[in-house]
Design an enzyme around this catalytic site. Structure first.
Site, PDB file in Angstrom:
ATOM      1  N   HIS A 103       5.724 -67.928  87.747  1.00 57.78           N
ATOM      2  CA  HIS A 103       6.358 -68.868  87.481  1.00 57.78           C
ATOM      3  C   HIS A 103       7.488 -69.493  88.697  1.00 57.78           C
ATOM      4  O   HIS A 103       7.392 -70.473  88.791  1.00 57.78           O
ATOM      5  CB  HIS A 103       7.441 -68.312  86.464  1.00 57.78           C
ATOM      6  CG  HIS A 103       8.625 -68.874  85.868  1.00 57.78           C
ATOM      7  ND1 HIS A 103       8.343 -69.691  84.651  1.00 57.78           N
ATOM      8  CD2 HIS A 103       9.790 -69.293  86.484  1.00 57.78           C
ATOM      9  CE1 HIS A 103       9.802 -70.386  84.477  1.00 57.78           C
ATOM     10  NE2 HIS A 103      10.543 -70.174  85.469  1.00 57.78           N
ATOM     11  N   GLU A 104       7.725 -68.350  89.456  1.00 56.51           N
ATOM     12  CA  GLU A 104       8.545 -68.777  90.458  1.00 56.51           C
ATOM     13  C   GLU A 104       7.812 -69.531  91.476  1.00 56.51           C
ATOM     14  O   GLU A 104       8.285 -70.367  92.214  1.00 56.51           O
ATOM     15  CB  GLU A 104       9.199 -67.431  91.132  1.00 56.51           C
ATOM     16  CG  GLU A 104      10.250 -66.967  90.327  1.00 56.51           C
ATOM     17  CD  GLU A 104      11.348 -67.826  89.710  1.00 56.51           C
ATOM     18  OE1 GLU A 104      11.756 -68.566  90.413  1.00 56.51           O
ATOM     19  OE2 GLU A 104      11.611 -67.514  88.386  1.00 56.51           O
TER      20      GLU A 104
END
Length: 368
Positions: free
Chosen positions: A137-138
């Protein structure tokens, strides 16, 4: 930043050479990003604005106060971020820091050389595959360049706090901030998709989001039940609940956990995800030729479809307005006066056949 040369994932996953971030970006996020990337010098302007918050100072602070992952410090996390970069074909791996903080959180900061920060609370909460989805996600945030636009939100928020005395000035800034927050909520959905592509384990991705809502006691939680909870939230009782949901979400930079789980599952079961997994996805080499108009149309089509398919009573009212329904006034009156459709008394009985929205969930829910 470290090189990914000769690094391979810890287990067999599909890899996506040359994949464009457009493959996983939500239509509303993608349309804005494509348009902004077309503006010559826009990133340079934002980078100058970001100079108000020294990226160098932030990097030095984490280097001094957090633990930088490596082969000798948090080696599993270090491998995860390398694996993610390998799968998503990111040549330069962002540095990953672990900071002592019981709050469960992860974020990406920096513009020229983004870094990822995860808290000790997050590391203790999630298992290996759940952590992989969060790191993915990051990395998705970093690859899409979301940090640049989050910097813009920080600058605008700071400006808004200083010009409250200017007539209409603060109102205009707050309108822009509200629009940016809607964008960022969609950017979070984009990065949830990147996390799924990185880990390729839908159950782990959904568990991670569920744990963000309910904590570490997984034995007491169930993903299917959490999805049912998401369905209950979407239906939202009556029109009053729909209005309350809207008011609750507007100040948020992140969608609520149940919404994220439902949206991710829907995307994972759709054609886009299946196509990506078979190698049919947009390539970075085609990014310069991407049509802004087509992306805006895709975003508009998404919002139109969302309104049509939504079970939320407020969206139902919007559909009625768009369709020229004659009973909108009656629905509003019955909802906010507590009248029951089809009752034998009062003036609302004549519209009884159109009262389905007001027939369920007549009590207010003041909590989120």
């Amino acid at each position: 930043m470290t090189d990914t040369t000769a690094k391979t994932p810890s287990r067999r996953r599909e890899r996506f050479p040359g994949i464009s971030t457009r493959a996983w970006e939500h239509p509303a996020d993608r349309s804005a990003l494509v348009a902004l990337r077309k503006l010559t010098g826009f990133d340079d302007v934002l980078k100058k604005l970001a100079g108000l918050v020294s990226e160098r100072a932030i990097r030095l602070m984490f280097l001094a106060t957090a633990v930088k992952t490596s082969e000798r410090q948090f080696p599993e996390l270090y491998d995860m971020v390398r694996d993610t970069a390998y799968v998503l074909d990111l040549q330069q791996v962002p540095d990953l820091y672990v900071t002592q903080d019981p709050t469960v959180n992860a974020y990406t900061i920096g513009i020229d050389t983004p870094i990822i920060v995860v808290t000790s609370g997050l590391v203790e909460l999630l298992d290996e595959e759940e952590l992989r989805s969060v790191i993915g996600h990051e990395v998705g945030h970093a690859m899409s360049g979301h940090a640049v636009y989050r910097t813009m939100l920080m600058v605008l928020t700071n400006i808004a706090s200083r010009i409250t005395w200017v007539p209409l000035g603060n109102l205009a800034i707050m309108a822009i901030i509200t629009a940016l927050k809607e964008w960022f909520r969609k950017a979070e959905l984009s990065s949830d998709r990147a996390g799924l592509l990185a880990g390729q384990d839908l159950q782990a991705s959904m568990r991670a989001l569920m744990k963000l809502a309910g904590g570490h006691n997984l034995a007491e939680m169930n993903v299917d039940a959490f999805l049912e909870q998401a369905e209950e939230y979407e239906k939202a009782g009556d029109l009053r609940d729909g209005v309350l949901k809207l008011l609750q979400v507007l100040p948020q930079t992140h969608p609520f956990a149940v919404v994220r789980v439902a949206q991710l599952k829907k995307w994972a079961e759709g054609d886009e995800y299946r196509s990506i997994m078979t190698g049919a996805y947009p390539r970075r080499t085609d990014d310069p030729d991407t049509s802004v108009g087509e992306q805006w149309k895709a975003a508009a089509d998404h919002y139109t479809t969302s309104v049509k398919e939504s079970k939320d009573p407020l969206m139902g009212l919007i559909r009625d307005v768009a369709g020229g329904a004659a009973t909108v006034g009656g629905k509003l009156r019955d909802t906010f006066t507590g009248a029951t459709r089809g009752s034998s008394n009062g003036s609302s009985g004549s519209n009884g056949s159109n009262g389905s929205n007001a027939s369920t969930g007549s009590t207010d829910r003041g909590d989120s």
